[in-house]
Scaffold this active site. Structure first.
Site, short mmCIF file in Angstrom:
data_model
loop_
_atom_site.label_atom_id
_atom_site.label_comp_id
_atom_site.label_asym_id
_atom_site.label_seq_id
_atom_site.Cartn_x
_atom_site.Cartn_y
_atom_site.Cartn_z
N GLU A 35 63.20 44.17 47.13
CA GLU A 35 64.09 45.24 46.64
C GLU A 35 65.66 44.53 46.55
O GLU A 35 66.20 44.17 47.66
CB GLU A 35 64.21 46.33 47.49
N ARG A 39 74.40 46.94 44.69
CA ARG A 39 75.44 47.24 45.45
C ARG A 39 76.48 46.17 45.12
O ARG A 39 77.76 46.31 45.73
CB ARG A 39 75.03 46.96 47.14
N LYS A 123 60.86 56.78 50.33
CA LYS A 123 61.41 55.82 51.17
C LYS A 123 62.05 56.72 52.34
O LYS A 123 62.51 57.95 51.99
CB LYS A 123 62.68 55.34 50.40
#
Length: 201
Positions: A35, A39, A123
């Protein structure tokens, strides 16, 4: 997605040149999924590089918060999405993409709302701050059909407690790719951490 690895590495890349070596180091340690979070300014380029050069790993985009980010990540080669939470617009875009996704949920109401839309894999974020293992145990009774990937505060030490739960398919962790190791280009260390994580189940 939840069955690809006991641990899904949550990776932040500051230099696009590090993306492929990091992915290759994870594969060498037995991890077949990554993943890569949106960011940093180079995240999309990093996803594109890994998708093109490391076919042995399934590349996903993390920290997806808008429909535009989902489209950009898919265009870059992401094979799945992970979100910290989920709005109506984002959920609609995720479904429209046709790609698998793990929408974030931190409360019973959020999980129930996603389940109403047919989502059964989520999640759980931020896991430790939201109650951790005890919380997931508590909601397993009323929400038996849901499975989770806890992320946020999960470490090599507490990961086995999460993985022992029937409602947990895998955990997400940043510890496999420490930023200091990436910055130092210590990819051998990442391989060792990946090997340790892959052996958790």
């Amino acid at each position: 997605m939840l069955e690809l690895s006991p641990v899904m590495p949550v990776v932040v890349v500051d230099d696009v040149a590090d993306a492929v070596p990091v992915a290759e180091a994870l594969v060498a340690g037995g991890i077949r999924v990554i993943e890569l979070t949106l960011r940093t300014p180079v995240a999309l380029a990093a996803i594109e590089a890994v998708a093109a050069q490391v076919p042995e790993i399934v590349i996903g985009a993390g920290t997806v918060t808008t429909p535009d980010e989902a489209k950009q990540a898919a265009d870059a080669g992401a094979k799945f999405f992970v979100t910290p939470g989920c709005t109506d617009r984002l959920l609609e875009a995720l479904f429209a993409s046709g790609l698998p996704f793990l929408p974030g949920a931190a409360s019973v109401s959020e999980a129930m709302r996603l389940a109403e839309h047919g989502v059964t894999a989520m999640k759980f974020f931020p896991a430790e701050a939201s109650g951790g293992v005890a919380y997931l145990k508590a909601i397993a009774g009323p929400l038996p059909g849901l499975r989770f990937c806890p992320t946020g505060g999960v470490t090599i030490k507490n990961a086995p407690e999460y993985l022992a739960l029937s409602t947990v398919g895998c955990v997400g962790g940043t510890w496999l790719t420490p930023r200091d190791a990436v910055a130092a280009k210590d990819f051998g260390r990442i391989t060792e951490l990946a090997r340790e994580a892959a052996a958790l189940r």
